[in-house]
Design a protein around this motif. Structure first.
Motif, mmCIF file in Angstrom:
data_model
loop_
_atom_site.group_PDB
_atom_site.id
_atom_site.type_symbol
_atom_site.label_atom_id
_atom_site.label_comp_id
_atom_site.label_asym_id
_atom_site.label_seq_id
_atom_site.Cartn_x
_atom_site.Cartn_y
_atom_site.Cartn_z
ATOM 1 N N ILE A 9 -14.478 -31.868 -17.272
ATOM 2 C CA ILE A 9 -13.831 -32.329 -16.041
ATOM 3 C C ILE A 9 -14.217 -33.786 -15.839
ATOM 4 O O ILE A 9 -15.401 -34.121 -15.851
ATOM 5 C CB ILE A 9 -14.277 -31.497 -14.821
ATOM 6 C CG1 ILE A 9 -13.931 -30.025 -15.015
ATOM 7 C CG2 ILE A 9 -13.650 -32.052 -13.535
ATOM 8 C CD1 ILE A 9 -14.519 -29.104 -13.962
ATOM 9 N N THR A 10 -13.218 -34.635 -15.663
ATOM 10 C CA THR A 10 -13.461 -36.040 -15.365
ATOM 11 C C THR A 10 -12.949 -36.326 -13.959
ATOM 12 O O THR A 10 -11.785 -36.047 -13.651
ATOM 13 C CB THR A 10 -12.738 -36.954 -16.376
ATOM 14 O OG1 THR A 10 -13.206 -36.647 -17.692
ATOM 15 C CG2 THR A 10 -13.006 -38.421 -16.075
ATOM 16 N N VAL A 11 -13.825 -36.834 -13.114
ATOM 17 C CA VAL A 11 -13.467 -37.215 -11.750
ATOM 18 C C VAL A 11 -13.414 -38.726 -11.703
ATOM 19 O O VAL A 11 -14.405 -39.405 -11.986
ATOM 20 C CB VAL A 11 -14.498 -36.680 -10.732
ATOM 21 C CG1 VAL A 11 -14.136 -37.131 -9.319
ATOM 22 C CG2 VAL A 11 -14.599 -35.165 -10.813
ATOM 23 N N ILE A 34 -17.554 -30.206 -6.797
ATOM 24 C CA ILE A 34 -16.890 -29.359 -7.794
ATOM 25 C C ILE A 34 -17.898 -28.415 -8.439
ATOM 26 O O ILE A 34 -17.626 -27.223 -8.616
ATOM 27 C CB ILE A 34 -16.165 -30.220 -8.841
ATOM 28 C CG1 ILE A 34 -14.970 -30.921 -8.198
ATOM 29 C CG2 ILE A 34 -15.727 -29.367 -10.037
ATOM 30 C CD1 ILE A 34 -14.309 -31.969 -9.074
ATOM 31 N N VAL A 35 -19.068 -28.929 -8.808
ATOM 32 C CA VAL A 35 -20.107 -28.075 -9.403
ATOM 33 C C VAL A 35 -20.472 -26.945 -8.442
ATOM 34 O O VAL A 35 -20.558 -25.779 -8.841
ATOM 35 C CB VAL A 35 -21.366 -28.888 -9.792
ATOM 36 C CG1 VAL A 35 -22.506 -27.971 -10.199
ATOM 37 C CG2 VAL A 35 -21.049 -29.863 -10.906
ATOM 38 N N GLY A 58 -23.381 -27.879 -18.101
ATOM 39 C CA GLY A 58 -24.569 -28.280 -18.843
ATOM 40 C C GLY A 58 -24.756 -29.777 -18.956
ATOM 41 O O GLY A 58 -25.855 -30.238 -19.262
ATOM 42 N N MET A 59 -23.689 -30.536 -18.719
ATOM 43 C CA MET A 59 -23.783 -32.005 -18.763
ATOM 44 C C MET A 59 -23.097 -32.583 -17.537
ATOM 45 O O MET A 59 -22.028 -32.119 -17.133
ATOM 46 C CB MET A 59 -23.103 -32.562 -20.023
ATOM 47 C CG MET A 59 -23.820 -32.243 -21.300
ATOM 48 S SD MET A 59 -22.931 -32.770 -22.809
ATOM 49 C CE MET A 59 -22.336 -34.391 -22.396
ATOM 50 N N GLU A 74 -18.329 -37.399 -15.272
ATOM 51 C CA GLU A 74 -17.859 -36.415 -16.236
ATOM 52 C C GLU A 74 -18.796 -35.212 -16.258
ATOM 53 O O GLU A 74 -20.015 -35.368 -16.232
ATOM 54 C CB GLU A 74 -17.779 -37.015 -17.633
ATOM 55 C CG GLU A 74 -16.736 -38.102 -17.735
ATOM 56 C CD GLU A 74 -16.640 -38.680 -19.135
ATOM 57 O OE1 GLU A 74 -15.509 -38.838 -19.603
ATOM 58 O OE2 GLU A 74 -17.698 -38.952 -19.739
ATOM 59 N N MET A 75 -18.206 -34.035 -16.312
ATOM 60 C CA MET A 75 -18.960 -32.789 -16.410
ATOM 61 C C MET A 75 -18.451 -32.026 -17.616
ATOM 62 O O MET A 75 -17.250 -32.009 -17.876
ATOM 63 C CB MET A 75 -18.746 -31.930 -15.169
ATOM 64 C CG MET A 75 -19.225 -32.553 -13.892
ATOM 65 S SD MET A 75 -18.615 -31.630 -12.472
ATOM 66 C CE MET A 75 -16.955 -32.276 -12.367
ATOM 67 N N VAL A 76 -19.368 -31.415 -18.346
ATOM 68 C CA VAL A 76 -19.003 -30.577 -19.482
ATOM 69 C C VAL A 76 -19.745 -29.263 -19.323
ATOM 70 O O VAL A 76 -20.926 -29.241 -18.958
ATOM 71 C CB VAL A 76 -19.379 -31.249 -20.822
ATOM 72 C CG1 VAL A 76 -18.978 -30.372 -21.993
ATOM 73 C CG2 VAL A 76 -18.738 -32.623 -20.935
ATOM 74 N N GLY A 77 -19.050 -28.176 -19.582
ATOM 75 C CA GLY A 77 -19.692 -26.883 -19.428
ATOM 76 C C GLY A 77 -19.062 -25.823 -20.290
ATOM 77 O O GLY A 77 -18.194 -26.095 -21.127
ATOM 78 N N THR A 78 -19.495 -24.596 -20.061
ATOM 79 C CA THR A 78 -19.014 -23.467 -20.833
ATOM 80 C C THR A 78 -18.852 -22.245 -19.942
ATOM 81 O O THR A 78 -19.586 -22.071 -18.967
ATOM 82 C CB THR A 78 -19.977 -23.163 -22.015
ATOM 83 O OG1 THR A 78 -19.402 -22.160 -22.835
ATOM 84 C CG2 THR A 78 -21.326 -22.721 -21.534
#
Length: 94
Positions: A9-11, A34-35, A58-59, A74-78
Motif C-alpha cells: 500500500i502506498t499512501v 490504515i494499519v 511487516g514493513m 509505503e506499507m508491505v505485508g502479508t
C-alpha cells in the motif's frame, strides 16, 4: 500449509517542512490509520477460532529526515489463510 498473499500500500501525501505541517498532507498519519484499520479486520470481523488467519504489516517506510513531512508512505505485508473464502472475505473492499 496456509496460503499467503502479499500486499503493498502506498499512501501519497504532500511533503512540507515540519514547522509548517498545515502546508502539506502527512501520509504517515494516514498510513498509520490504515494499519490500525487493517488490524481490526482480524480482531473484530473474523472468527479466527474457526478459520485461522493472520494479517501482518511487516514493513512501514516513510521519510528521510526528522524535520520534513514525507510525500509518501509505503506499507508491505502479508495475509495468511487456510480457507480461500476467508481470504476473499478479508481482501474484499469495504
Amino acid at each position: 500449509m496456509a496460503g499467503a498473499n502479499n500486499f503493498r500500500i502506498t499512501v501519497k501525501g504532500r511533503g512540507t517542512h515540519g514547522a509548517r505541517p498545515w502546508a502539506g498532507v502527512d501520509p504517515i498519519v494516514l498510513a498509520a490509520q490504515i494499519v490500525l484499520g487493517l488490524q481490526t479486520i482480524e480482531s473484530r470481523q473474523v472468527d479466527v477460532t474457526s478459520d485461522p488467519s493472520v494479517l501482518t504489516v511487516g514493513m512501514f517506510n516513510a521519510g528521510s529526515s526528522a524535520n520534513i513531512i514525507a510525500d509518501k508512505a509505503e506499507m508491505v505485508g502479508t495475509l495468511r489463510t487456510f480457507n480461500p473464502e476467508m481470504r476473499d472475505f478479508i481482501m474484499r473492499p469495504r
